[in-house]
Design a protein around this motif. Structure first.
Motif, PDB file in Angstrom:
ATOM      1  N   THR A 234       0.836  -1.205   0.000  1.00  0.00           N
ATOM      2  CA  THR A 234       0.000   0.000   0.000  1.00  0.00           C
ATOM      3  C   THR A 234       0.868   1.250   0.000  1.00  0.00           C
ATOM      4  OG1 THR A 234      -1.765  -1.173   1.137  1.00  0.00           O
ATOM      5  CG2 THR A 234      -1.828   1.233   1.237  1.00  0.00           C
ATOM      6  N   LEU A 235       1.931   1.247   0.791  1.00  0.00           N
ATOM      7  CA  LEU A 235       2.840   2.402   0.798  1.00  0.00           C
ATOM      8  C   LEU A 235       3.477   2.596  -0.574  1.00  0.00           C
ATOM      9  CD1 LEU A 235       4.558   1.938   4.273  1.00  0.00           C
ATOM     10  CD2 LEU A 235       2.870   3.679   3.635  1.00  0.00           C
ATOM     11  N   GLN A 236       3.832   1.506  -1.229  1.00  0.00           N
ATOM     12  CA  GLN A 236       4.415   1.602  -2.579  1.00  0.00           C
ATOM     13  C   GLN A 236       3.393   2.171  -3.560  1.00  0.00           C
ATOM     14  OE1 GLN A 236       7.771   0.965  -3.465  1.00  0.00           O
ATOM     15  NE2 GLN A 236       7.023   2.148  -5.203  1.00  0.00           N
ATOM     16  N   LYS A 237       2.135   1.745  -3.426  1.00  0.00           N
ATOM     17  CA  LYS A 237       1.059   2.274  -4.286  1.00  0.00           C
ATOM     18  C   LYS A 237       0.915   3.782  -4.066  1.00  0.00           C
ATOM     19  CE  LYS A 237      -3.253   1.861  -3.022  1.00  0.00           C
ATOM     20  NZ  LYS A 237      -4.601   1.410  -2.661  1.00  0.00           N
ATOM     21  N   HIS A 238       1.012   4.222  -2.818  1.00  0.00           N
ATOM     22  CA  HIS A 238       0.913   5.658  -2.519  1.00  0.00           C
ATOM     23  C   HIS A 238       2.084   6.419  -3.132  1.00  0.00           C
ATOM     24  CE1 HIS A 238      -1.774   4.924   1.265  1.00  0.00           C
ATOM     25  NE2 HIS A 238      -2.360   4.581   0.138  1.00  0.00           N
ATOM     26  N   LEU A 239       3.293   5.864  -3.018  1.00  0.00           N
ATOM     27  CA  LEU A 239       4.465   6.522  -3.607  1.00  0.00           C
ATOM     28  C   LEU A 239       4.308   6.605  -5.127  1.00  0.00           C
ATOM     29  CD1 LEU A 239       7.279   7.775  -3.511  1.00  0.00           C
ATOM     30  CD2 LEU A 239       8.226   5.445  -3.491  1.00  0.00           C
ATOM     31  N   ASP A 240       3.888   5.529  -5.749  1.00  0.00           N
ATOM     32  CA  ASP A 240       3.689   5.531  -7.200  1.00  0.00           C
ATOM     33  C   ASP A 240       2.667   6.586  -7.613  1.00  0.00           C
ATOM     34  OD1 ASP A 240       5.493   3.397  -7.289  1.00  0.00           O
ATOM     35  OD2 ASP A 240       3.932   1.869  -7.601  1.00  0.00           O
ATOM     36  N   THR A 241       1.578   6.684  -6.864  1.00  0.00           N
ATOM     37  CA  THR A 241       0.539   7.671  -7.162  1.00  0.00           C
ATOM     38  C   THR A 241       1.081   9.085  -6.984  1.00  0.00           C
ATOM     39  OG1 THR A 241      -1.190   6.132  -6.448  1.00  0.00           O
ATOM     40  CG2 THR A 241      -1.793   8.461  -6.555  1.00  0.00           C
ATOM     41  N   ALA A 242       1.803   9.331  -5.904  1.00  0.00           N
ATOM     42  CA  ALA A 242       2.369  10.662  -5.654  1.00  0.00           C
ATOM     43  C   ALA A 242       3.369  11.037  -6.747  1.00  0.00           C
ATOM     44  CB  ALA A 242       3.027  10.705  -4.280  1.00  0.00           C
ATOM     45  N   GLN A 243       4.199  10.085  -7.168  1.00  0.00           N
ATOM     46  CA  GLN A 243       5.172  10.369  -8.224  1.00  0.00           C
ATOM     47  C   GLN A 243       4.480  10.641  -9.558  1.00  0.00           C
ATOM     48  OE1 GLN A 243       7.645   6.863  -7.625  1.00  0.00           O
ATOM     49  NE2 GLN A 243       9.254   8.130  -6.706  1.00  0.00           N
ATOM     50  N   SER A 244       3.407   9.942  -9.828  1.00  0.00           N
ATOM     51  CA  SER A 244       2.628  10.185 -11.042  1.00  0.00           C
ATOM     52  C   SER A 244       2.005  11.583 -11.011  1.00  0.00           C
ATOM     53  CB  SER A 244       1.547   9.117 -11.185  1.00  0.00           C
ATOM     54  OG  SER A 244       0.714   9.379 -12.277  1.00  0.00           O
ATOM     55  N   LEU A 245       1.442  11.952  -9.868  1.00  0.00           N
ATOM     56  CA  LEU A 245       0.870  13.293  -9.720  1.00  0.00           C
ATOM     57  C   LEU A 245       1.951  14.366  -9.853  1.00  0.00           C
ATOM     58  CD1 LEU A 245      -1.620  12.666  -6.773  1.00  0.00           C
ATOM     59  CD2 LEU A 245      -2.227  13.271  -9.140  1.00  0.00           C
ATOM     60  N   GLU A 246       3.145  14.071  -9.344  1.00  0.00           N
ATOM     61  CA  GLU A 246       4.270  15.017  -9.436  1.00  0.00           C
ATOM     62  C   GLU A 246       4.644  15.250 -10.911  1.00  0.00           C
ATOM     63  OE1 GLU A 246       8.110  15.583  -6.708  1.00  0.00           O
ATOM     64  OE2 GLU A 246       8.148  13.717  -7.873  1.00  0.00           O
ATOM     65  N   LYS A 247       4.675  14.187 -11.705  1.00  0.00           N
ATOM     66  CA  LYS A 247       4.983  14.315 -13.132  1.00  0.00           C
ATOM     67  C   LYS A 247       3.916  15.121 -13.849  1.00  0.00           C
ATOM     68  CE  LYS A 247       7.648  10.071 -13.515  1.00  0.00           C
ATOM     69  NZ  LYS A 247       7.634   8.661 -13.917  1.00  0.00           N
ATOM     70  N   GLN A 248       2.654  14.867 -13.523  1.00  0.00           N
ATOM     71  CA  GLN A 248       1.551  15.609 -14.124  1.00  0.00           C
ATOM     72  C   GLN A 248       1.632  17.090 -13.768  1.00  0.00           C
ATOM     73  OE1 GLN A 248      -2.184  13.818 -12.971  1.00  0.00           O
ATOM     74  NE2 GLN A 248      -1.520  11.790 -13.597  1.00  0.00           N
ATOM     75  N   GLU A 249       1.927  17.349 -12.509  1.00  0.00           N
ATOM     76  CA  GLU A 249       2.007  18.741 -12.031  1.00  0.00           C
ATOM     77  C   GLU A 249       3.148  19.480 -12.723  1.00  0.00           C
ATOM     78  OE1 GLU A 249       3.410  22.054  -9.969  1.00  0.00           O
ATOM     79  OE2 GLU A 249       4.434  20.162  -9.557  1.00  0.00           O
ATOM     80  N   LYS A 250       4.304  18.838 -12.877  1.00  0.00           N
ATOM     81  CA  LYS A 250       5.449  19.471 -13.539  1.00  0.00           C
ATOM     82  C   LYS A 250       5.180  19.685 -15.020  1.00  0.00           C
ATOM     83  CE  LYS A 250       8.985  18.088 -10.273  1.00  0.00           C
ATOM     84  NZ  LYS A 250      10.172  17.262 -10.003  1.00  0.00           N
ATOM     85  N   ALA A 251       4.480  18.757 -15.658  1.00  0.00           N
ATOM     86  CA  ALA A 251       4.139  18.901 -17.077  1.00  0.00           C
ATOM     87  C   ALA A 251       3.155  20.041 -17.313  1.00  0.00           C
ATOM     88  CB  ALA A 251       3.569  17.594 -17.611  1.00  0.00           C
ATOM     89  N   ALA A 252       2.328  20.332 -16.313  1.00  0.00           N
ATOM     90  CA  ALA A 252       1.315  21.378 -16.435  1.00  0.00           C
ATOM     91  C   ALA A 252       1.910  22.789 -16.255  1.00  0.00           C
ATOM     92  CB  ALA A 252       0.198  21.160 -15.424  1.00  0.00           C
ATOM     93  N   ARG A 253       3.137  22.868 -15.746  1.00  0.00           N
ATOM     94  CA  ARG A 253       3.749  24.189 -15.516  1.00  0.00           C
ATOM     95  C   ARG A 253       4.106  24.884 -16.798  1.00  0.00           C
ATOM     96  NH1 ARG A 253       8.072  23.257 -10.647  1.00  0.00           N
ATOM     97  NH2 ARG A 253       6.699  22.094  -9.352  1.00  0.00           N
TER      98      ARG A 253
END
Length: 169
Positions: free
Chosen positions: A150-169
């Protein structure tokens, strides 16, 4: 004779109660205390993400955190109880401070800071849980092993959101 037995019994009781306090200070007992505090903090931050998040992705991630860490808190509390560790009832001072800092933000500013914190925090948590999972202390070690996916799933989700957020800048 009876008086001597009473004294000896008291010495044993005092010794055992002192040993019990010392035994709670094992690395596994420290881990489970921190784990429960971490679950409480993640629940609180997940609720905050649902309120203050600027994107559906962050709000959905917040909902996932609340759901998963509520279940993990219950499991960690059961492990603590079986190991005779009194479970904490609130996050640490540092975790409360982080919540307060993030609670002053909203929208994109919240998303950036929240996501960055989630990536850093989950990397640190995974390392600590992996270390605990290698111990063979019973319920606490079993809890750590079970929580890792579950912690790994959370990290994967957070990293995916981080990539999306950086791409949106």
């Amino acid at each position: 004779m009876t008086h001597g037995l009473v004294k000896a019994g008291l010495v044993v009781i005092v010794s055992l109660s002192s040993w019990g306090a010392w035994a709670r200070e094992t690395p596994s007992h420290q881990f489970i205390t921190k784990a429960i505090q971490g679950n409480l903090a993640e629940i609180s931050l997940g609720q905050l993400a649902q309120e203050r998040g600027g994107t559906d992705g962050v709000k959905s991630f917040g909902q996932m955190l609340v759901q998963d860490h509520s279940a993990a808190k219950d499991q960690a509390t059961a492990a603590a109880t079986s190991a005779q560790v009194t479970p904490p009832t609130e996050p640490s001072r540092a975790q409360k401070s982080e919540h307060d800092r993030l609670s002053k933000l909203s929208g994109d500013a919240f998303d950036r800071q929240f996501i960055a914190h989630m990536v850093t925090d989950h990397k640190k948590d995974i390392a600590e849980y992996q270390k605990e999972a290698k111990r063979s202390d019973g319920a606490i070690s079993d809890y750590a092993k079970g929580a890792l996916p579950t912690l790994q799933k959370h990290l994967d989700t957070a990293q995916s959101l981080e990539k999306q957020e950086k791409a949106a800048r």
